[in-house]
Structures are given as structure tokens and as C-alpha cells.
Write a protein that holds these residues in place. Sequence first.
Motif, PDB file in Angstrom:
ATOM      1  N   UNK A   1       0.818  -1.201   0.000  1.00 22.08           N
ATOM      2  CA  UNK A   1       0.000   0.000   0.000  1.00 22.08           C
ATOM      3  C   UNK A   1       0.860   1.263   0.000  1.00 22.08           C
ATOM      4  N   UNK A   2       1.857   1.286   0.873  1.00 20.28           N
ATOM      5  CA  UNK A   2       2.732   2.464   0.929  1.00 20.28           C
ATOM      6  C   UNK A   2       3.419   2.667  -0.418  1.00 20.28           C
ATOM      7  N   UNK A   3       3.886   1.577  -1.015  1.00 24.20           N
ATOM      8  CA  UNK A   3       4.607   1.688  -2.286  1.00 24.20           C
ATOM      9  C   UNK A   3       3.711   2.330  -3.339  1.00 24.20           C
ATOM     10  N   UNK A   4       2.471   1.893  -3.403  1.00 26.85           N
ATOM     11  CA  UNK A   4       1.542   2.421  -4.392  1.00 26.85           C
ATOM     12  C   UNK A   4       1.236   3.899  -4.148  1.00 26.85           C
ATOM     13  N   UNK A   5       0.842   4.232  -2.940  1.00 24.71           N
ATOM     14  CA  UNK A   5       0.421   5.605  -2.654  1.00 24.71           C
ATOM     15  C   UNK A   5       1.589   6.585  -2.692  1.00 24.71           C
ATOM     16  N   UNK A   6       2.778   6.137  -2.263  1.00 23.80           N
ATOM     17  CA  UNK A   6       3.942   7.026  -2.329  1.00 23.80           C
ATOM     18  C   UNK A   6       4.223   7.365  -3.789  1.00 23.80           C
ATOM     19  N   UNK A   7       4.207   6.363  -4.659  1.00 19.84           N
ATOM     20  CA  UNK A   7       4.474   6.629  -6.075  1.00 19.84           C
ATOM     21  C   UNK A   7       3.397   7.520  -6.674  1.00 19.84           C
ATOM     22  N   UNK A   8       2.144   7.245  -6.331  1.00 19.61           N
ATOM     23  CA  UNK A   8       1.049   8.057  -6.868  1.00 19.61           C
ATOM     24  C   UNK A   8       1.199   9.519  -6.451  1.00 19.61           C
ATOM     25  N   UNK A   9       1.768   9.737  -5.254  1.00 22.99           N
ATOM     26  CA  UNK A   9       1.921  11.097  -4.736  1.00 22.99           C
ATOM     27  C   UNK A   9       3.280  11.696  -5.103  1.00 22.99           C
ATOM     28  N   UNK A  10       4.078  10.935  -5.839  1.00 21.97           N
ATOM     29  CA  UNK A  10       5.400  11.438  -6.230  1.00 21.97           C
ATOM     30  C   UNK A  10       6.393  11.486  -5.090  1.00 21.97           C
ATOM     31  N   UNK A  11       6.260  10.559  -4.142  1.00 23.74           N
ATOM     32  CA  UNK A  11       7.186  10.519  -3.009  1.00 23.74           C
ATOM     33  C   UNK A  11       8.050   9.268  -3.075  1.00 23.74           C
ATOM     34  N   UNK A  12       9.167   9.304  -2.336  1.00 25.59           N
ATOM     35  CA  UNK A  12      10.016   8.137  -2.217  1.00 25.59           C
ATOM     36  C   UNK A  12       9.440   7.216  -1.136  1.00 25.59           C
ATOM     37  N   UNK A  13       9.337   5.920  -1.426  1.00 24.82           N
ATOM     38  CA  UNK A  13       8.814   4.969  -0.447  1.00 24.82           C
ATOM     39  C   UNK A  13       9.881   3.979   0.006  1.00 24.82           C
ATOM     40  N   UNK A  14      10.003   3.789   1.317  1.00 20.94           N
ATOM     41  CA  UNK A  14      10.948   2.811   1.867  1.00 20.94           C
ATOM     42  C   UNK A  14      10.153   1.800   2.680  1.00 20.94           C
ATOM     43  N   UNK A  15      10.328   0.523   2.413  1.00 23.52           N
ATOM     44  CA  UNK A  15       9.604  -0.471   3.204  1.00 23.52           C
ATOM     45  C   UNK A  15      10.576  -1.448   3.851  1.00 23.52           C
ATOM     46  N   UNK A  16      10.404  -1.642   5.154  1.00 23.88           N
ATOM     47  CA  UNK A  16      11.242  -2.554   5.937  1.00 23.88           C
ATOM     48  C   UNK A  16      10.458  -3.841   6.150  1.00 23.88           C
ATOM     49  N   UNK A  17      10.991  -4.957   5.660  1.00 23.01           N
ATOM     50  CA  UNK A  17      10.249  -6.214   5.808  1.00 23.01           C
ATOM     51  C   UNK A  17      11.133  -7.305   6.400  1.00 23.01           C
ATOM     52  N   UNK A  18      10.514  -8.224   7.167  1.00 24.52           N
ATOM     53  CA  UNK A  18      11.283  -9.370   7.663  1.00 24.52           C
ATOM     54  C   UNK A  18      11.607 -10.311   6.499  1.00 24.52           C
TER      55      UNK A  18
END
Length: 432
Positions: free
Chosen positions: A151-168
Motif C-alpha cells: 500500500x505504501x509503495x503504491x500511494x507514495x508513487x502516486x503522490x510522487x514521493x520516495x517509499x521505503x519499506x522494511x520487511x522481515x
Amino acid sequence: MKHTTAPFTLRCIESGVLYEPSEVRYRSDSGGLLEVVHNLEALDADTLRTLWDDRLKTLGGVNGSGVWRYRELIIPVEEKAAITMNEGSTSLYRSEQVSAFTTVERLTLKHEGQNPTGSFKDRGMVAGVTAARLLGQTSVACASTGNTSASLASYASAAGMRGLVFIPAGGIALGKLAQALAYGASVIQIDGNFDDAMRLVQEVCSERAVYLLNSINPFRIEGQKSIGFEILHELRWQVPDWIVVPGGNLGNSSAIFKGLAELLAIGVIDRMPRIAVCQAAGAAPLYAGYLERFAGPPRTVENPETLATAIKIGSPVSWPKCVKAIRESKGVVTSVTDQEIMRAKRAVDGAGIGAEPASCASVAGLKKLVDEGVIGRQDRVTCVLTGHVLKDTDAVLREHAPGGSIEGLPVCAPTLAGVQDAVERAIHGEDR
Ligand SMILES: *Cc1c(COP(=O)(O)O)cnc(C)c1O
């Protein structure tokens, strides 16, 4: 905060200290969680009901969003400042099969898997990313068991922002990881579990100009309240006896309660539904706390284990908010085994609806609570199905393919004779 149409503040849920929403902060000075406080006195039930009904007639755009439709109680944002991907407006299903499985006739299923990235996380994320933009942020981050990162990846891109996701590493379903990569986020894999990833992302966001979008973020909770608003709106504000949700980090249960408490205070609804939170048996700290009536400090589970990876969380961030939701809604907490979750998933999938394993913890929990006599067979119940069936295809293959993998599915010769046996079995219902 700029581009908003009504005043609101942030409040520490423990000390009550107020903070300006234009300040970037995730906790109070004393370390408590923050919540958004709206000016409920300025809102009127009839006016809101009419306004929200009118917006239901809009196709697309900000008013067509199942989150921004209710923006007076989310972030009172100007239309032009709201980001949207047409989230929400998900189906509220009735299903004879799932009713038969749970033995609850008046059951509805709110299918949050129908959101743009396939889970309810989009409702919180659209509010979180919009807040990030109002605050002038350009990078956003989260720790995730999968769906939050998609979700963050999608919305960050849609808003023109950089998205960072930390996953196990190795700890999330492949489809969710693929979404995060496809939508263009930077994926940071941690050699640890979700709770490690959560701790790290908080440290990174406190040191760098990166805005934290886990459900510790009060604006994410505001967006997620819209699940409850939509359920009640579709039920014509007739309050069900129970709303049943799976519980991981406990943001969702907290959000639904907060939203409905606000509707009650304004007079849009006349009573509170009871909230039932269902945890996976191998990741059930809230259930452990519930059994001791939340007398002690928050419980944790050191090495959470469940195949419902979306709720594989040992140290839930929204614990105090959820405890309030359970207490004040006369709610309950239960725990279900992976086997019970997968049995419920068979019922939900087999009804033609489909949902990922964690989602089906709500249906499994409902069945258990009915068997125990806690929820009545005549009660009106809404279960939230939190994510889409395609989110975790491995879980499906484990259940349905011989040997648990795609290699186990038989392949026929490409002739009529070759498919004969398989067709016979299918017609006689023997391959089920
Ligand atoms: C995040 C998530 C949950 C758990 O919700 P919490 O707010 O963390 O309790 C349950 N199911 C799915 C599919 C999820 O993505």
C-alpha cells in the motif's frame, strides 16, 4: 495544517496533552500514542448523513473515495489537497455458505480485499500519505508484514514521493513483496522478524527526514475508521451486534472503534456494536492480556508463529488503543489455530468470495465464539475480510494442490481421451 477546512488537534491518549497537527511527531513527550481529536460539537448528525449520501452518488474523484467521502471525520482536507486511488467502497456481502459455516444467518462480510492494492491498508495509507504531503514530506517509510508495504509503495508513487519499506526477510507473502517492488518502493529486508523491522523503521524515521507511516501514525488510524463508517452507512446506520476483525498490530480494531465512538457522540448511530478481535494462536499477545483482564502491562510473544503472515506480530503497537476498544465496546478477544483459520478460508474461498489467510481469522473466530455461546446465532454480525485471495497464493496451493505445490497438480494429455477421467471426476464432484 494547511489545506484543511476545520480545526483538529493531536492528543496523547495517556496524558491528554495536546499537540499541533502541523508538527511532525508520532508520540507525545511522555511516549504515549497520539490520536486525532476532531471538533465533534461542530458536526450535526442529519447534515452529515445527507452530505455523505449525496457524495455516494458521485463517481470517482475525491467524493467518490470511500475514505474521503467521510473526510469531516478523517482529515477535514480541501478537495484539491487529497490524494486518492478510489480506495474503499468495498462490497458488503451476504453468503449462504459462510452463514452455514458459522451458523450465523444475519452475517455480512466486508471485503476489504477489493481496495486498490488488495487490502484495507489503503484506507489508512491514503490518509497517511495525504498528511505527509500536507506536512511537506518527500520520503515515507513503514515496517510491514506485507500489505502495508504494498500500500505504501503504491500511494507514495502516486503522490510522487520516495517509499521505503522494511520487511522481515522470508516473512511476507511473495505477492505482497512483488507489489512493493512493482510500485517502485525501496525494499529493505531485515534478517529478523516484524517486530525488529518495526523497531528499526522508528529509529530511522526519528533520525532522518523520512515520515513514518506505520499505524503508530495517527492519520493512518483516521483513514482506517472509514471501514466502520462504510459498514454502518450500507446498513442504513442500523448498528450490528458485532463487528469481528482479525488482530495483528491492532490498528484496525482501534480505528473502527474510534470512528464508531465518534458517530455515536455526534448521534449518527444510537449505540455501539461490540468488537471481537481474533488473533492467531501462535501470535496472540492481546488474547493473553484479555484472559487476565488487561491487568498487567502489554503482553508480548517472543517468536510469533502462524501461516497467517499478515497478523504474525508479537508486540502490537496499538495495544492501549485496542484495549480501550475492547473495554468500551464490551468487546471480546479470541484466538484461533492455523487449522481453524484454513478451515474458515476454505468456506470463504469456496463461497466464491476468497480472502487471504489472516482475513479468514475473523470468520474462524466468529465460528468459535458462536460455538462457545459468546455470540448468538440470531445476532447481526459483520466480519471484516481484510485482504484479497491473490495476496497469498502459496497458502492456496498448500491447501488444494497434492503435495502442497503447483507441481502436484495433475496435467492431462491434450486429447479428449486424455481429459476424460478428469472431466468424469469433476462432473461427479469428486475432485473437491
Ligand atoms: C494488516 C492486516 C491485518 C491486521 O490488522 P492490524 O490493524 O495490524 O491489527 C489483518 N489482515 C490483513 C490482511 C492485514 O493486511
